[in-house]
Write an enzyme that holds these catalytic residues in place. Structure first.
Site, PDB file in Angstrom:
ATOM      1  N   HIS A   1       0.886  -1.165   0.000  1.00 27.76           N
ATOM      2  CA  HIS A   1       0.000   0.000   0.000  1.00 27.76           C
ATOM      3  C   HIS A   1       0.922   1.212   0.000  1.00 27.76           C
ATOM      4  O   HIS A   1       1.466   1.592   1.051  1.00 27.76           O
ATOM      5  CB  HIS A   1      -0.895   0.000   1.240  1.00 27.76           C
ATOM      6  CG  HIS A   1      -1.876  -1.140   1.246  1.00 27.76           C
ATOM      7  ND1 HIS A   1      -2.902  -1.240   0.326  1.00 27.76           N
ATOM      8  CD2 HIS A   1      -1.982  -2.242   2.024  1.00 27.76           C
ATOM      9  CE1 HIS A   1      -3.597  -2.347   0.556  1.00 27.76           C
ATOM     10  NE2 HIS A   1      -3.056  -2.966   1.579  1.00 27.76           N
TER      11      HIS A   1
ATOM     12  N   ASP B   1      -1.619  -0.788  -4.100  1.00 28.01           N
ATOM     13  CA  ASP B   1      -2.303   0.421  -4.554  1.00 28.01           C
ATOM     14  C   ASP B   1      -1.369   1.594  -4.276  1.00 28.01           C
ATOM     15  O   ASP B   1      -0.472   1.490  -3.443  1.00 28.01           O
ATOM     16  CB  ASP B   1      -3.708   0.622  -3.943  1.00 28.01           C
ATOM     17  CG  ASP B   1      -3.811   0.439  -2.440  1.00 28.01           C
ATOM     18  OD1 ASP B   1      -2.808   0.637  -1.728  1.00 28.01           O
ATOM     19  OD2 ASP B   1      -4.923   0.106  -1.968  1.00 28.01           O
TER      20      ASP B   1
HETATM   21  C1  XIL Z   1      -9.475  -3.664   4.007  1.00 26.58           C
HETATM   22  C2  XIL Z   1     -10.638  -3.689   3.020  1.00 26.58           C
HETATM   23  O1  XIL Z   1     -10.183  -3.238   1.772  1.00 26.58           O
HETATM   24  C3  XIL Z   1     -11.769  -2.828   3.512  1.00 26.58           C
HETATM   25  O2  XIL Z   1     -12.897  -2.972   2.675  1.00 26.58           O
HETATM   26  C4  XIL Z   1     -12.134  -3.203   4.942  1.00 26.58           C
HETATM   27  O3  XIL Z   1     -13.127  -2.336   5.425  1.00 26.58           O
HETATM   28  C5  XIL Z   1     -10.903  -3.146   5.831  1.00 26.58           C
HETATM   29  O4  XIL Z   1      -9.907  -3.982   5.306  1.00 26.58           O
HETATM   30  N1  XIL Z   1      -4.582  -4.869   4.851  1.00 26.58           N
HETATM   31  C6  XIL Z   1      -5.282  -6.033   4.653  1.00 26.58           C
HETATM   32  C7  XIL Z   1      -6.641  -5.978   4.078  1.00 26.58           C
HETATM   33  O5  XIL Z   1      -4.728  -7.121   4.873  1.00 26.58           O
HETATM   34  O6  XIL Z   1      -7.463  -7.005   4.560  1.00 26.58           O
HETATM   35  C8  XIL Z   1      -7.302  -4.641   4.313  1.00 26.58           C
HETATM   36  O7  XIL Z   1      -8.532  -4.628   3.602  1.00 26.58           O
HETATM   37  C9  XIL Z   1      -6.395  -3.528   3.887  1.00 26.58           C
HETATM   38  C10 XIL Z   1      -5.116  -3.559   4.668  1.00 26.58           C
END
Ligand code: XIL
Length: 359
Positions: A248, A282
């Site tokens: 991320h 992302d």
């Molecule tokens: C996020 C989802 O995208 C959202 O829709 C939800 O509300 C919260 O979780 N790390 C992870 C993912 O391992 O499971 C997370 O996903 C984003 C961060």
């Protein structure tokens, strides 16, 4: 006789027009596809998977389903397999959302990745409120892993068994599974993770088992701690097949130091014999000016390249694919525009960059 030839006179131009229009239409489509194959075609040529996290609720949206099925050869339920959703109360498993996504993946010849079994977030109240004892939690988690993995055996090829177990400073995160009260291994370091991996191997011996985390892409105290755990597990034959790096990122990723650091980090994990995957890519922005989108495209290209140049890296997956449905604006207020398609399902420069880099 007269009647039928008159009808022909009227019909012939209409038929000719239909043929002309449909020929033009199919030529246009052929031209479009020939110009740029889908991401999954490019990725298959490079022998990696290109995936997206997806939500079952959006499968009924035409553009969403069309792009997901056409462009990606891997799919991961974004929320549907998380504890709170799949196991909302002690005696209730709800596989509906996961099953819909798995069916979609199978119908579109995609691999499906499972996320996630042991995590401190999105827990149902019956777990999160901390009323269970260690020995109860241990039974609950073992049973959870067994039930969920066996339900999807043969359908989900890899699982994030444990997600985000470390703090940024490399210490173990204090969670219900580790030490609040934990499954019986508090103050025993990574023993609870090891045990979860063993349960997972028993539940589905064919599935690839991953540890997954964020902020461990580069060399830092968190990735050092994960590396130390992975090395120990490999040396002792604990069932760990791969490490997922979430990625991320923001625009600040774009500097030579971060690239070099990821490359070096990938190299040391690969040397342990592990598979590496980019699991939640992302690149969030604070605006969508042409300059920002260009910078974002460059970052997507660089991260793709990091995976392509590391033989142990087997998948690049984005966390969603359209800015219309992205977790970013909710979790990082003031940012957004993080994915490959914009909110009108138009391909962004990042899409072109990913496609070109794969080629
Ligand atoms: C996020 C989802 O995208 C959202 O829709 C939800 O509300 C919260 O979780 N790390 C992870 C993912 O391992 O499971 C997370 O996903 C984003 C961060």
């Amino acid at each position: 006789m007269i009647q039928s030839s008159t009808r022909m006179v009227y019909l012939a131009p209409a038929i000719a027009l239909v043929i002309l229009v449909s020929t033009l239409f199919s030529c246009g489509r052929t031209f479009h596809t020939a110009r740029r194959p889908a991401l999954r075609v490019e990725a298959a040529n490079r022998n990696i998977l290109v995936g997206a996290a997806a939500r079952s609720a959006y499968l009924s949206e035409h553009s969403y389903a069309k792009i997901l099925g056409a462009e990606f050869n891997q799919l991961e339920p974004e929320n549907e397999l998380k504890f709170a959703i799949i196991h909302p109360s002690q005696n209730l498993f709800d596989f509906r959302g996961g099953d819909d996504l798995v069916a979609f993946g199978q119908a579109h010849n995609m691999k499906v990745r499972g996320h996630t079994l042991v995590w401190h977030r999105q827990l149902p109240p019956w777990i999160a409120t901390g009323k269970l004892t260690s020995s109860q939690l241990k039974d609950v988690l073992k049973d959870h892993i067994a039930r969920v993995m066996s339900h999807y055996a043969g359908k989900i090829y890899a699982w994030d068994v444990v997600n985000e177990a470390f703090n940024d400073d490399g210490t173990l995160r204090s969670t219900v599974w580790y030490d609040q009260p934990g499954t019986g291994h508090r103050q025993e370091g990574t023993a609870y993770i090891e045990e979860a991996l063993r349960w997972a191997r028993d539940a589905d011996p064919q599935a690839k088992l991953f540890y997954n985390d964020y902020g461990a892409e580069q060399i830092n105290p968190k990735s050092d701690a994960i590396y130390k755990m992975a090395k120990d597990f490999k040396e002792r034959g604990v069932a760990l097949d791969g490490v997922g790096f979430q990625f991320h990122e923001s625009a600040s990723f774009d500097n030579p130091r971060s690239l070099a650091s990821v490359r070096e980090n990938f190299r040391r994990f690969a040397a342990l014999g592990l598979e590496l995957q980019v699991t939640e890519l992302d690149v969030r922005l604070t605006d969508a000016t042409p300059e920002s989108l260009k910078k974002q495209a460059k970052i997507y290209s660089e991260i793709t390249n990091l995976c392509l140049t590391q033989p142990a890296c087997t998948a690049i997956q984005t966390w969603g694919f359209t800015d219309k449905h992205s977790w970013i604006p909710y979790f990082f207020p003031g940012t957004g525009w993080a994915l490959l398609w914009n909110s009108d399902y138009r391909e962004k420069p990042a899409y072109q960059a990913l496609s070109e880099t794969l080629r």
